[in-house]
Design a protein around this motif. Structure first.
Motif, short mmCIF file in Angstrom:
data_model
loop_
_atom_site.label_atom_id
_atom_site.label_comp_id
_atom_site.label_asym_id
_atom_site.label_seq_id
_atom_site.Cartn_x
_atom_site.Cartn_y
_atom_site.Cartn_z
N ALA A 109 -16.26 8.27 0.97
CA ALA A 109 -14.80 8.31 1.00
C ALA A 109 -14.28 9.47 1.84
O ALA A 109 -14.91 10.52 1.95
CB ALA A 109 -14.26 8.42 -0.42
N LYS A 110 -13.12 9.24 2.42
CA LYS A 110 -12.39 10.28 3.15
C LYS A 110 -11.16 10.67 2.33
O LYS A 110 -10.71 9.91 1.46
CB LYS A 110 -11.95 9.76 4.52
CG LYS A 110 -13.10 9.36 5.42
CD LYS A 110 -12.58 8.78 6.74
CE LYS A 110 -13.72 8.33 7.65
NZ LYS A 110 -13.20 7.72 8.91
N PRO A 111 -10.60 11.84 2.56
CA PRO A 111 -9.40 12.24 1.82
C PRO A 111 -8.24 11.26 2.07
O PRO A 111 -8.04 10.79 3.19
CB PRO A 111 -9.08 13.62 2.38
CG PRO A 111 -10.38 14.12 2.94
CD PRO A 111 -11.09 12.91 3.45
N LEU A 112 -7.50 10.98 1.03
CA LEU A 112 -6.34 10.10 1.13
C LEU A 112 -5.16 10.85 1.76
O LEU A 112 -5.11 12.09 1.71
CB LEU A 112 -5.94 9.60 -0.25
CG LEU A 112 -6.88 8.60 -0.93
CD1 LEU A 112 -6.48 8.40 -2.38
CD2 LEU A 112 -6.87 7.27 -0.20
N PRO A 113 -4.22 10.11 2.36
CA PRO A 113 -2.98 10.77 2.79
C PRO A 113 -2.34 11.52 1.62
O PRO A 113 -2.43 11.09 0.47
CB PRO A 113 -2.12 9.60 3.26
CG PRO A 113 -3.10 8.54 3.64
CD PRO A 113 -4.25 8.69 2.71
N GLN A 114 -1.69 12.62 1.91
CA GLN A 114 -1.22 13.51 0.87
C GLN A 114 -0.29 12.83 -0.12
O GLN A 114 -0.41 13.02 -1.33
CB GLN A 114 -0.51 14.72 1.50
CG GLN A 114 -0.12 15.79 0.50
CD GLN A 114 0.43 17.02 1.17
OE1 GLN A 114 0.52 17.09 2.40
NE2 GLN A 114 0.81 18.03 0.38
N ASP A 115 0.64 12.00 0.37
CA ASP A 115 1.58 11.34 -0.54
C ASP A 115 0.88 10.33 -1.44
O ASP A 115 1.19 10.21 -2.63
CB ASP A 115 2.71 10.68 0.24
CG ASP A 115 2.20 9.57 1.16
OD1 ASP A 115 1.05 9.70 1.68
OD2 ASP A 115 2.91 8.57 1.36
N LEU A 116 -0.11 9.60 -0.88
CA LEU A 116 -0.84 8.61 -1.67
C LEU A 116 -1.73 9.30 -2.70
O LEU A 116 -1.83 8.85 -3.85
CB LEU A 116 -1.68 7.72 -0.75
CG LEU A 116 -2.44 6.56 -1.41
CD1 LEU A 116 -1.49 5.66 -2.18
CD2 LEU A 116 -3.21 5.77 -0.36
N GLU A 117 -2.37 10.40 -2.30
CA GLU A 117 -3.19 11.18 -3.23
C GLU A 117 -2.35 11.68 -4.40
O GLU A 117 -2.76 11.59 -5.57
CB GLU A 117 -3.83 12.34 -2.49
CG GLU A 117 -4.47 13.40 -3.37
CD GLU A 117 -5.67 12.90 -4.15
OE1 GLU A 117 -5.89 13.38 -5.28
OE2 GLU A 117 -6.39 12.02 -3.62
N ALA A 118 -1.16 12.18 -4.09
CA ALA A 118 -0.29 12.70 -5.15
C ALA A 118 0.17 11.58 -6.08
O ALA A 118 0.25 11.78 -7.30
CB ALA A 118 0.92 13.41 -4.52
N TRP A 119 0.43 10.41 -5.52
CA TRP A 119 0.90 9.28 -6.35
C TRP A 119 -0.20 8.80 -7.28
O TRP A 119 0.06 8.51 -8.45
CB TRP A 119 1.38 8.16 -5.43
CG TRP A 119 2.08 7.06 -6.15
CD1 TRP A 119 3.41 7.00 -6.51
CD2 TRP A 119 1.49 5.83 -6.61
NE1 TRP A 119 3.68 5.82 -7.15
CE2 TRP A 119 2.53 5.07 -7.23
CE3 TRP A 119 0.22 5.28 -6.55
CZ2 TRP A 119 2.31 3.82 -7.80
CZ3 TRP A 119 -0.01 4.04 -7.11
CH2 TRP A 119 1.02 3.32 -7.73
N ILE A 120 -1.45 8.68 -6.76
CA ILE A 120 -2.55 8.22 -7.60
C ILE A 120 -2.90 9.26 -8.66
O ILE A 120 -3.08 8.93 -9.84
CB ILE A 120 -3.78 7.89 -6.73
CG1 ILE A 120 -3.48 6.69 -5.82
CG2 ILE A 120 -5.00 7.60 -7.59
CD1 ILE A 120 -4.63 6.33 -4.89
N ALA A 121 -2.99 10.51 -8.26
CA ALA A 121 -3.30 11.56 -9.22
C ALA A 121 -2.20 11.71 -10.26
O ALA A 121 -2.46 12.03 -11.43
CB ALA A 121 -3.52 12.89 -8.49
N GLY A 122 -0.95 11.43 -9.86
CA GLY A 122 0.18 11.55 -10.77
C GLY A 122 0.22 10.50 -11.84
O GLY A 122 1.05 10.58 -12.76
N ALA A 123 -0.66 9.50 -11.77
CA ALA A 123 -0.69 8.48 -12.81
C ALA A 123 -1.26 9.00 -14.12
O ALA A 123 -1.13 8.37 -15.16
CB ALA A 123 -1.52 7.29 -12.33
N GLY A 124 -1.90 10.18 -14.08
CA GLY A 124 -2.45 10.77 -15.29
C GLY A 124 -3.65 10.02 -15.82
O GLY A 124 -4.34 9.31 -15.08
#
Length: 308
Positions: free
Chosen positions: A63-78
């Protein structure tokens, strides 16, 4: 979901398009190497010839790092996590019949998870927990630790990527090899399979809830993923080595099975089967004659004693 029409060309059509092409049977018999998009970890193990090399999951990569906004949205799901939904690149989202589209919209509204939906075009009525995108870096999404389930059409490449990145599946097959792949997912305990004609919001919610809440699906995928990744070399390197091997050895005839030159009668050993049947019939004939002779002797001897 309406599949995209695909028309297979028969030998006559292929010969018409390529008049200088040798007969397909000759090409089949003359091949030096077959690179197979399979691996024994994710299919039924079968005996293979040296010229048949498994390079399954060659499309998979770290895997490669996700775009910052997508990473924040997925991680923000808790802790609830994210459901990733994609039907691949062939079956486009806007071709989905409205009744099925509405079923998904209703089902996703009832989920505690966030839903990342690859969908081409505009989509109205979705709930706040759903994010729509026309394109997503699928392998990078699947590799994220907070992605709980991959809702897929069951294409072979998507199946391989999901197993490689350790993500359980909910499969809704459309055409081709997808129903077979979906049955493999179901039978291997990697997730669930649903049928479009029987699709309801309840069935989607129930299937996703079971996959997310039951650790056995994650455990099964993890075990298969570990086996798939545990290779001496990568599938890409393996494909390159054997391709160059064939080139270095001028077609590598030593890899070819002699059975490829046999006719279908010889390959199926019909001459041997015919000989065995002939011998069996001869033995039955002789056995019948022996029984008749013994019967005649016994009956004849009994009649003679009675007359005496």
């Amino acid at each position: 979901m309406e599949p995209v029409a695909r028309h297979a060309l028969g030998p006559a059509q292929i010969s018409a398009q390529f008049p200088d092409l040798p007969p397909l049977l000759d090409i089949e018999r003359n091949q030096s190497l077959t690179l197979m998009n399979t691996h024994f970890s994710i299919t039924t193990p079968v005996p293979l010839l040296p010229s048949q090399v498994e390079v399954g999951a060659m499309n998979c990569r770290p895997a490669k790092p996700l775009p910052q906004d997508l990473e924040a949205w997925i991680a923000g799901a808790g802790s609830a996590g994210v459901i990733y939904f994609s039907l691949g690149s062939v079956a486009r989202g806007e071709t989905m019949p409205p009744q099925y589209r509405q079923v998904f919209v209703e089902a996703f509204r009832r989920l505690p998870q966030r839903v990342l939906w690859k969908y081409e075009g505009e989509l109205e009525g979705v709930s706040d927990n759903v994010r729509i995108s026309s394109w997503l870096p699928q392998q990078d999404v699947l590799a994220h630790h907070n992605v709980k389930v991959f809702i897929s059409h069951g294409g072979l490449l998507s199946l391989q990527e999901s197993v490689y990145h350790n993500t359980p599946l909910l499969v809704l097959p459309i055409f081709g090899d997808q129903p077979k792949n979906a049955m493999f997912v179901e039978n291997s305990g990697l997730g669930h399979m649903l049928v479009w004609e029987e699709l309801t919001a309840d069935s989607i919610v129930d299937a996703l809830t079971d996959i997310v809440s039951s650790p056995r699906y994650k455990d099964n995928v993890a075990a298969m993923s570990a086996s798939l990744r545990d290779q001496l070399t990568t599938p890409q390197e393996l494909a390159v080595f054997w391709t160059e091997y064939v080139i270095r050895h001028r077609g590598a005839p030593q890899l070819r099975c002699p059975a490829a030159q046999l006719s279908w009668v010889e390959f199926l050993m019909l001459d041997v089967v015919g000989l065995l049947l002939l011998v069996l019939l001869l033995l039955l004939f002789l056995f019948r004659r022996l029984l008749l002779a013994v019967s005649a002797a016994l009956l004849g001897g009994g009649g003679k004693k009675k007359r005496d």
